[in-house]
Design a protein around this motif. Structure first.
Motif, PDB file in Angstrom:
ATOM      1  N   LYS A 173       5.911  15.130 -13.750  1.00 15.21           N
ATOM      2  CA  LYS A 173       5.358  15.600 -15.025  1.00 15.21           C
ATOM      3  C   LYS A 173       6.178  16.718 -15.659  1.00 15.21           C
ATOM      4  CE  LYS A 173       0.787  14.094 -13.809  1.00 15.21           C
ATOM      5  NZ  LYS A 173      -0.482  14.448 -13.240  1.00 15.21           N
ATOM      6  N   MET A 174       6.673  17.630 -14.872  1.00 13.92           N
ATOM      7  CA  MET A 174       7.392  18.775 -15.421  1.00 13.92           C
ATOM      8  C   MET A 174       8.626  18.350 -16.231  1.00 13.92           C
ATOM      9  SD  MET A 174       8.879  21.937 -13.244  1.00 13.92           S
ATOM     10  CE  MET A 174       9.059  23.542 -13.934  1.00 13.92           C
ATOM     11  N   ILE A 175       9.251  17.231 -15.828  1.00 13.28           N
ATOM     12  CA  ILE A 175      10.461  16.770 -16.524  1.00 13.28           C
ATOM     13  C   ILE A 175      10.242  15.418 -17.214  1.00 13.28           C
ATOM     14  CG2 ILE A 175      12.079  18.065 -15.108  1.00 13.28           C
ATOM     15  CD1 ILE A 175      12.489  15.443 -13.471  1.00 13.28           C
ATOM     16  N   SER A 176       9.008  14.902 -17.167  1.00 17.07           N
ATOM     17  CA  SER A 176       8.656  13.612 -17.784  1.00 17.07           C
ATOM     18  C   SER A 176       9.582  12.482 -17.345  1.00 17.07           C
ATOM     19  CB  SER A 176       8.670  13.730 -19.309  1.00 17.07           C
ATOM     20  OG  SER A 176       7.694  14.642 -19.725  1.00 17.07           O
ATOM     21  N   LYS A 177       9.813  12.375 -16.044  1.00 16.34           N
ATOM     22  CA  LYS A 177      10.670  11.324 -15.490  1.00 16.34           C
ATOM     23  C   LYS A 177       9.861  10.400 -14.615  1.00 16.34           C
ATOM     24  CE  LYS A 177      14.764  11.564 -16.882  1.00 16.34           C
ATOM     25  NZ  LYS A 177      15.081  10.589 -17.873  1.00 16.34           N
ATOM     26  N   LEU A 178      10.021   9.102 -14.850  1.00 18.34           N
ATOM     27  CA  LEU A 178       9.377   8.084 -14.036  1.00 18.34           C
ATOM     28  C   LEU A 178      10.377   7.610 -12.995  1.00 18.34           C
ATOM     29  CD1 LEU A 178       6.770   6.452 -13.705  1.00 18.34           C
ATOM     30  CD2 LEU A 178       7.762   4.733 -15.224  1.00 18.34           C
ATOM     31  N   VAL A 179       9.965   7.614 -11.735  1.00 16.11           N
ATOM     32  CA  VAL A 179      10.836   7.205 -10.631  1.00 16.11           C
ATOM     33  C   VAL A 179      10.121   6.128  -9.833  1.00 16.11           C
ATOM     34  CG1 VAL A 179      12.069   7.982  -8.563  1.00 16.11           C
ATOM     35  CG2 VAL A 179      11.876   9.496 -10.528  1.00 16.11           C
ATOM     36  N   GLN A 180      10.882   5.147  -9.389  1.00  8.70           N
ATOM     37  CA  GLN A 180      10.336   4.028  -8.620  1.00  8.70           C
ATOM     38  C   GLN A 180      10.935   4.059  -7.215  1.00  8.70           C
ATOM     39  OE1 GLN A 180      11.507  -0.259  -9.351  1.00  8.70           O
ATOM     40  NE2 GLN A 180       9.573  -0.122 -10.484  1.00  8.70           N
ATOM     41  N   ASP A 226      12.194  23.156  -9.189  1.00  7.24           N
ATOM     42  CA  ASP A 226      10.733  23.322  -9.247  1.00  7.24           C
ATOM     43  C   ASP A 226       9.998  22.049  -9.657  1.00  7.24           C
ATOM     44  OD1 ASP A 226      11.197  25.924  -8.567  1.00  7.24           O
ATOM     45  OD2 ASP A 226      10.777  26.751 -10.556  1.00  7.24           O
ATOM     46  N   ALA A 227      10.657  21.159 -10.375  1.00  9.54           N
ATOM     47  CA  ALA A 227      10.018  19.919 -10.821  1.00  9.54           C
ATOM     48  C   ALA A 227       9.696  18.989  -9.649  1.00  9.54           C
ATOM     49  CB  ALA A 227      10.914  19.194 -11.821  1.00  9.54           C
ATOM     50  N   PHE A 228      10.285  19.252  -8.482  1.00 11.78           N
ATOM     51  CA  PHE A 228      10.137  18.370  -7.322  1.00 11.78           C
ATOM     52  C   PHE A 228       9.463  19.055  -6.136  1.00 11.78           C
ATOM     53  CE2 PHE A 228      13.705  17.164  -9.925  1.00 11.78           C
ATOM     54  CZ  PHE A 228      13.416  15.840 -10.192  1.00 11.78           C
ATOM     55  N   VAL A 229       8.849  20.198  -6.381  1.00  9.00           N
ATOM     56  CA  VAL A 229       8.138  20.933  -5.327  1.00  9.00           C
ATOM     57  C   VAL A 229       6.649  20.686  -5.481  1.00  9.00           C
ATOM     58  CG1 VAL A 229       7.606  23.221  -4.394  1.00  9.00           C
ATOM     59  CG2 VAL A 229       9.916  22.714  -5.203  1.00  9.00           C
ATOM     60  N   VAL A 230       5.989  20.357  -4.379  1.00  3.31           N
ATOM     61  CA  VAL A 230       4.536  20.192  -4.394  1.00  3.31           C
ATOM     62  C   VAL A 230       3.907  21.249  -3.500  1.00  3.31           C
ATOM     63  CG1 VAL A 230       4.531  17.730  -4.915  1.00  3.31           C
ATOM     64  CG2 VAL A 230       4.571  18.452  -2.546  1.00  3.31           C
ATOM     65  N   ASP A 231       2.737  21.713  -3.912  1.00  2.00           N
ATOM     66  CA  ASP A 231       2.002  22.671  -3.092  1.00  2.00           C
ATOM     67  C   ASP A 231       1.451  21.937  -1.880  1.00  2.00           C
ATOM     68  OD1 ASP A 231       2.449  24.734  -4.881  1.00  2.00           O
ATOM     69  OD2 ASP A 231       0.628  24.278  -6.015  1.00  2.00           O
ATOM     70  N   GLU A 232       1.553  22.574  -0.740  1.00  2.36           N
ATOM     71  CA  GLU A 232       1.023  21.982   0.478  1.00  2.36           C
ATOM     72  C   GLU A 232      -0.278  22.681   0.842  1.00  2.36           C
ATOM     73  OE1 GLU A 232       3.846  21.054   3.612  1.00  2.36           O
ATOM     74  OE2 GLU A 232       5.435  21.613   2.225  1.00  2.36           O
ATOM     75  N   PRO A 233      -1.274  21.907   1.288  1.00  7.80           N
ATOM     76  CA  PRO A 233      -2.544  22.532   1.658  1.00  7.80           C
ATOM     77  C   PRO A 233      -2.354  23.490   2.818  1.00  7.80           C
ATOM     78  CG  PRO A 233      -2.531  20.203   2.277  1.00  7.80           C
ATOM     79  CD  PRO A 233      -1.261  20.478   1.528  1.00  7.80           C
ATOM     80  N   VAL A 234      -3.067  24.586   2.748  1.00 12.56           N
ATOM     81  CA  VAL A 234      -3.000  25.591   3.809  1.00 12.56           C
ATOM     82  C   VAL A 234      -4.124  25.301   4.790  1.00 12.56           C
ATOM     83  CG1 VAL A 234      -3.141  28.045   4.338  1.00 12.56           C
ATOM     84  CG2 VAL A 234      -2.060  27.290   2.208  1.00 12.56           C
ATOM     85  N   LYS A 235      -3.743  25.132   6.051  1.00 17.05           N
ATOM     86  CA  LYS A 235      -4.742  24.888   7.096  1.00 17.05           C
ATOM     87  C   LYS A 235      -5.148  26.208   7.707  1.00 17.05           C
ATOM     88  CE  LYS A 235      -3.322  20.285   8.490  1.00 17.05           C
ATOM     89  NZ  LYS A 235      -2.878  19.462   9.604  1.00 17.05           N
ATOM     90  N   ASN A 236      -6.414  26.307   8.067  1.00 14.68           N
ATOM     91  CA  ASN A 236      -6.910  27.488   8.747  1.00 14.68           C
ATOM     92  C   ASN A 236      -6.686  27.285  10.238  1.00 14.68           C
ATOM     93  OD1 ASN A 236      -8.202  29.651   9.786  1.00 14.68           O
ATOM     94  ND2 ASN A 236     -10.226  29.181   8.939  1.00 14.68           N
ATOM     95  N   ASN A 237      -5.600  27.852  10.741  1.00 12.74           N
ATOM     96  CA  ASN A 237      -5.272  27.687  12.160  1.00 12.74           C
ATOM     97  C   ASN A 237      -5.764  28.839  13.017  1.00 12.74           C
ATOM     98  OD1 ASN A 237      -4.020  25.217  11.854  1.00 12.74           O
ATOM     99  ND2 ASN A 237      -2.040  26.150  11.351  1.00 12.74           N
TER     100      ASN A 237
END
Length: 169
Positions: A70-77, A136-147
């Motif tokens: 979405k950040m760069i409006s690019k469709l990838v297959q 930054d256009a290819f970074v996703v937030d990862e869920p934080v686990k309560n360890n």
């Protein structure tokens, strides 16, 4: 026809089966080699493997995936089988990935970050054409686990165990 033979699987340093663990391990590998963790957002992964000696990596999913960055409006297959050789800050000999440019799909064969401090990532085609985008256009937030809770650690390990097949050489 699949590039992943039983011989390649047998030589794997790491081999995982199941979507959840493959999602986790593919993101981890990308981060380990200095690339953004959201670079290969494939759906319904069945298998992923890594041959550490050669840097060969593969991801297999049930079907091809289309993803819009979405950040760069690019469709990838992404094909149902993606293979590559990874090294620090680079993916080369990439197969199974195409990006939509204007009205056609263009094969991507190499991805690299020349200097992580620049915040830019480069994509090359087999013909040598390239495009540059912000990392930054290819970074996703990862869920934080309560360890901190020992019960959660045991439950997490038990839940992951059936879906994991790890082979260390």
């Amino acid at each position: 026809m699949s590039q992943i033979t039983e011989e390649i699987r047998a030589s794997a340093s790491e081999l995982y089966r199941g979507n959840e663990i493959c999602q986790e391990k593919s993101k981890f590998l990308l981060k380990e080699v200095g690339l953004p963790n959201g670079l290969l957002p494939m759906d319904d992964m069945e298998e992923c493997g890594y041959v550490k000696d050669t840097g060969f990596v593969w991801l297999i999913s049930k079907k091809k995936t289309e993803h819009k960055f979405k950040m760069i409006s690019k469709l990838v297959q992404y094909s149902n089988e993606v293979t590559a050789y990874v090294e620090q800050n680079k993916i080369k000999k990439l197969t199974g990935v195409k990006a939509k440019e204007l009205l056609m799909w263009v094969t991507i064969s190499e991805i690299y970050v020349d200097e992580p401090s620049t915040g830019e990532i480069h994509f090359k085609t087999p013909a040598g054409l390239s495009r540059t985008f912000p990392v930054d256009a290819f970074v996703v937030d990862e869920p934080v686990k309560n360890n901190s809770d020992p019960v959660n650690k045991v439950e997490d390990a038990a839940a992951a165990a059936p879906a994991v097949e790890v082979k260390e050489v």
